[in-house]
Scaffold this motif. Structure first.
Motif, mmCIF file in Angstrom:
data_model
loop_
_atom_site.group_PDB
_atom_site.id
_atom_site.type_symbol
_atom_site.label_atom_id
_atom_site.label_comp_id
_atom_site.label_asym_id
_atom_site.label_seq_id
_atom_site.Cartn_x
_atom_site.Cartn_y
_atom_site.Cartn_z
ATOM 1 N N GLN A 70 17.511 -38.745 -22.483
ATOM 2 C CA GLN A 70 17.025 -40.118 -22.617
ATOM 3 C C GLN A 70 18.069 -41.110 -22.132
ATOM 4 O OE1 GLN A 70 13.861 -41.544 -24.099
ATOM 5 N NE2 GLN A 70 14.819 -43.004 -22.718
ATOM 6 N N SER A 71 19.323 -40.859 -22.491
ATOM 7 C CA SER A 71 20.406 -41.741 -22.072
ATOM 8 C C SER A 71 20.627 -41.670 -20.561
ATOM 9 C CB SER A 71 21.693 -41.355 -22.807
ATOM 10 O OG SER A 71 22.778 -42.110 -22.344
ATOM 11 N N ARG A 72 20.508 -40.471 -19.999
ATOM 12 C CA ARG A 72 20.785 -40.274 -18.570
ATOM 13 C C ARG A 72 19.635 -40.740 -17.690
ATOM 14 N NH1 ARG A 72 19.559 -35.596 -15.991
ATOM 15 N NH2 ARG A 72 19.448 -34.536 -18.008
ATOM 16 N N LEU A 73 18.398 -40.425 -18.075
ATOM 17 C CA LEU A 73 17.247 -40.711 -17.224
ATOM 18 C C LEU A 73 16.564 -42.026 -17.583
ATOM 19 C CD1 LEU A 73 15.685 -37.132 -17.051
ATOM 20 C CD2 LEU A 73 17.142 -38.256 -15.361
ATOM 21 N N GLY A 74 16.596 -42.384 -18.852
ATOM 22 C CA GLY A 74 16.004 -43.639 -19.284
ATOM 23 C C GLY A 74 14.496 -43.670 -19.043
ATOM 24 N N GLY A 75 13.976 -44.850 -18.780
ATOM 25 C CA GLY A 75 12.552 -45.008 -18.533
ATOM 26 C C GLY A 75 11.734 -44.971 -19.810
ATOM 27 N N ASP A 76 10.426 -44.865 -19.646
ATOM 28 C CA ASP A 76 9.511 -44.888 -20.782
ATOM 29 C C ASP A 76 9.101 -43.493 -21.238
ATOM 30 O OD1 ASP A 76 9.469 -47.689 -20.713
ATOM 31 O OD2 ASP A 76 7.889 -47.694 -19.193
ATOM 32 N N LEU A 77 9.721 -42.472 -20.694
ATOM 33 C CA LEU A 77 9.366 -41.100 -21.047
ATOM 34 C C LEU A 77 9.931 -40.709 -22.410
ATOM 35 C CD1 LEU A 77 10.101 -39.347 -17.628
ATOM 36 C CD2 LEU A 77 7.843 -39.788 -18.611
ATOM 37 N N ARG A 78 9.258 -39.767 -23.055
ATOM 38 C CA ARG A 78 9.807 -39.085 -24.217
ATOM 39 C C ARG A 78 10.389 -37.744 -23.756
ATOM 40 N NH1 ARG A 78 6.070 -37.379 -27.503
ATOM 41 N NH2 ARG A 78 4.203 -37.981 -26.345
ATOM 42 N N PHE A 79 11.210 -37.149 -24.593
ATOM 43 C CA PHE A 79 11.899 -35.925 -24.211
ATOM 44 C C PHE A 79 11.845 -34.919 -25.349
ATOM 45 C CE2 PHE A 79 13.626 -39.307 -21.691
ATOM 46 C CZ PHE A 79 13.838 -38.753 -20.434
ATOM 47 N N TYR A 80 11.560 -33.667 -25.001
ATOM 48 C CA TYR A 80 11.640 -32.584 -25.974
ATOM 49 C C TYR A 80 13.059 -32.042 -26.071
ATOM 50 C CZ TYR A 80 6.499 -32.124 -26.047
ATOM 51 O OH TYR A 80 5.151 -32.327 -26.196
ATOM 52 N N GLY A 81 13.826 -32.178 -24.990
ATOM 53 C CA GLY A 81 15.176 -31.625 -24.976
ATOM 54 C C GLY A 81 15.228 -30.176 -24.520
ATOM 55 N N ALA A 82 14.221 -29.726 -23.781
ATOM 56 C CA ALA A 82 14.250 -28.379 -23.201
ATOM 57 C C ALA A 82 14.997 -28.417 -21.873
ATOM 58 C CB ALA A 82 12.828 -27.853 -22.989
ATOM 59 N N SER A 83 15.736 -27.357 -21.562
ATOM 60 C CA SER A 83 16.492 -27.304 -20.312
ATOM 61 C C SER A 83 15.562 -27.062 -19.133
ATOM 62 C CB SER A 83 17.533 -26.188 -20.376
ATOM 63 O OG SER A 83 16.886 -24.912 -20.388
ATOM 64 N N VAL A 84 16.057 -27.341 -17.925
ATOM 65 C CA VAL A 84 15.286 -27.068 -16.709
ATOM 66 C C VAL A 84 14.964 -25.580 -16.620
ATOM 67 C CG1 VAL A 84 15.339 -27.102 -14.190
ATOM 68 C CG2 VAL A 84 16.232 -29.052 -15.480
ATOM 69 N N GLY A 85 15.940 -24.743 -16.966
ATOM 70 C CA GLY A 85 15.701 -23.298 -16.948
ATOM 71 C C GLY A 85 14.594 -22.892 -17.901
ATOM 72 N N ALA A 86 14.540 -23.543 -19.064
ATOM 73 C CA ALA A 86 13.485 -23.232 -20.026
ATOM 74 C C ALA A 86 12.127 -23.657 -19.506
ATOM 75 C CB ALA A 86 13.780 -23.920 -21.358
ATOM 76 N N VAL A 87 12.082 -24.790 -18.805
ATOM 77 C CA VAL A 87 10.815 -25.245 -18.221
ATOM 78 C C VAL A 87 10.325 -24.229 -17.192
ATOM 79 C CG1 VAL A 87 9.692 -27.032 -16.838
ATOM 80 C CG2 VAL A 87 11.310 -27.683 -18.642
ATOM 81 N N ARG A 88 11.238 -23.804 -16.326
ATOM 82 C CA ARG A 88 10.842 -22.824 -15.310
ATOM 83 C C ARG A 88 10.421 -21.505 -15.952
ATOM 84 N NH1 ARG A 88 11.628 -24.453 -10.348
ATOM 85 N NH2 ARG A 88 13.037 -26.194 -9.904
ATOM 86 N N GLY A 89 11.146 -21.079 -16.963
ATOM 87 C CA GLY A 89 10.796 -19.844 -17.652
ATOM 88 C C GLY A 89 9.443 -19.942 -18.341
ATOM 89 N N THR A 90 9.136 -21.099 -18.888
ATOM 90 C CA THR A 90 7.848 -21.298 -19.548
ATOM 91 C C THR A 90 6.699 -21.181 -18.559
ATOM 92 O OG1 THR A 90 8.794 -22.693 -21.291
ATOM 93 C CG2 THR A 90 6.448 -22.967 -20.820
ATOM 94 N N ILE A 91 6.867 -21.748 -17.374
ATOM 95 C CA ILE A 91 5.815 -21.646 -16.358
ATOM 96 C C ILE A 91 5.655 -20.198 -15.889
ATOM 97 C CG2 ILE A 91 5.139 -22.308 -14.011
ATOM 98 C CD1 ILE A 91 4.640 -24.444 -16.166
ATOM 99 N N ARG A 92 6.775 -19.470 -15.771
ATOM 100 C CA ARG A 92 6.666 -18.039 -15.427
ATOM 101 C C ARG A 92 5.914 -17.283 -16.513
ATOM 102 N NH1 ARG A 92 12.068 -18.708 -13.659
ATOM 103 N NH2 ARG A 92 12.847 -17.820 -15.615
ATOM 104 N N ASP A 93 6.239 -17.556 -17.760
ATOM 105 C CA ASP A 93 5.554 -16.889 -18.877
ATOM 106 C C ASP A 93 4.067 -17.231 -18.889
ATOM 107 O OD1 ASP A 93 7.976 -15.827 -19.631
ATOM 108 O OD2 ASP A 93 8.336 -17.279 -21.248
ATOM 109 N N ALA A 94 3.752 -18.485 -18.608
ATOM 110 C CA ALA A 94 2.343 -18.892 -18.579
ATOM 111 C C ALA A 94 1.593 -18.164 -17.469
ATOM 112 C CB ALA A 94 2.243 -20.404 -18.386
ATOM 113 N N GLY A 95 2.264 -17.967 -16.326
ATOM 114 C CA GLY A 95 1.625 -17.241 -15.233
ATOM 115 C C GLY A 95 1.299 -15.809 -15.599
#
Length: 221
Positions: A25-50
């Motif tokens: 939130q501090s680094r990217l700012g904007g109006d977004l909310r954040f879960y705090g998951a890493s980029v690697g976790a996001v990619r892994g989640t999409i692989r798992d979903a596939g």
């Protein structure tokens, strides 16, 4: 929400942490909310979903990407980008309309840049000649739009194929000249500030390292 959308959202929340969310939130700012998951976790989640939901077709992928994007949480939107990136061969020229909507709403480099480099660019490279002509007209419009993020996306889109010795260098030069050639008479600042000029510099810096035979000079007024 779909079963796949529920699975991805819950997985991202489980991978999150308050400390990473606050840092993002501090680094990217904007109006977004954040879960705090890493980029690697996001990619892994999409692989798992596939693996969990195999055989998703074009309409399934694009609908799921829109479902993930609809909630203004950074990790959900990044997951939508990774989902599209992982399924670029399924995408068609008509999907640029949906992607344009994503770019308009993104407002941060961490979403716009992977959309441009890892989705839009490879999508264009896979089109046949008639669809490529139509896509070119879309990107020609983007670089004339007042939306700074659309302009950045159009400029960054050829970066990945250009790195590999392919890509449409002439298109990039044409778009860069369109942006840099603007004057106060157009009603916009030339290059619309740092986001757009930075995009041009990123491509030129990469080409200096990867393909020094390509030349384009940025001339300041």
């Amino acid at each position: 929400m779909s079963d796949a959308g529920d699975f991805i959202d819950l997985s991202l929340q489980r991978e999150g942490s308050w400390s990473r969310a606050e840092e993002a939130q501090s680094r990217l700012g904007g109006d977004l909310r954040f879960y705090g998951a890493s980029v690697g976790a996001v990619r892994g989640t999409i692989r798992d979903a596939g693996r969990r939901y195999p055989g998703l077709l074009h309409d399934d992928i694009t609908a799921l990407s829109s479902e993930l994007w609809a909630v203004p949480v950074f990790e959900r939107r990044l997951a939508a980008v990774v989902l599209l990136q992982s399924n670029v061969p399924l995408l068609t020229n008509s999907d640029l309309t949906r992607i344009e909507g994503f770019v308009r709403q993104a407002h941060v480099r961490a979403l716009v840049d992977p959309l441009a480099v890892d989705v839009i660019g490879p999508l264009l490279e896979g089109l046949d000649r008639p669809d490529m002509v139509r896509a070119d007209s879309v990107l020609d419009r983007w670089v004339r739009e007042p939306d700074v993020w659309l302009r950045r996306a159009a400029l960054l889109s050829p970066l990945r194929p250009l790195r590999t010795g392919a890509g449409d260098w002439d298109r990039f030069v044409r778009h860069a000249c369109t942006v840099l050639g603007e004057s106060p008479a157009t009603g916009r600042k030339r290059a619309d500030g740092p986001e757009v000029r930075e995009a041009i510099s990123l491509v030129l810096d990469e080409m200096t390292k990867k393909r020094p035979e390509l030349h384009f000079s940025v001339v300041d007024e």
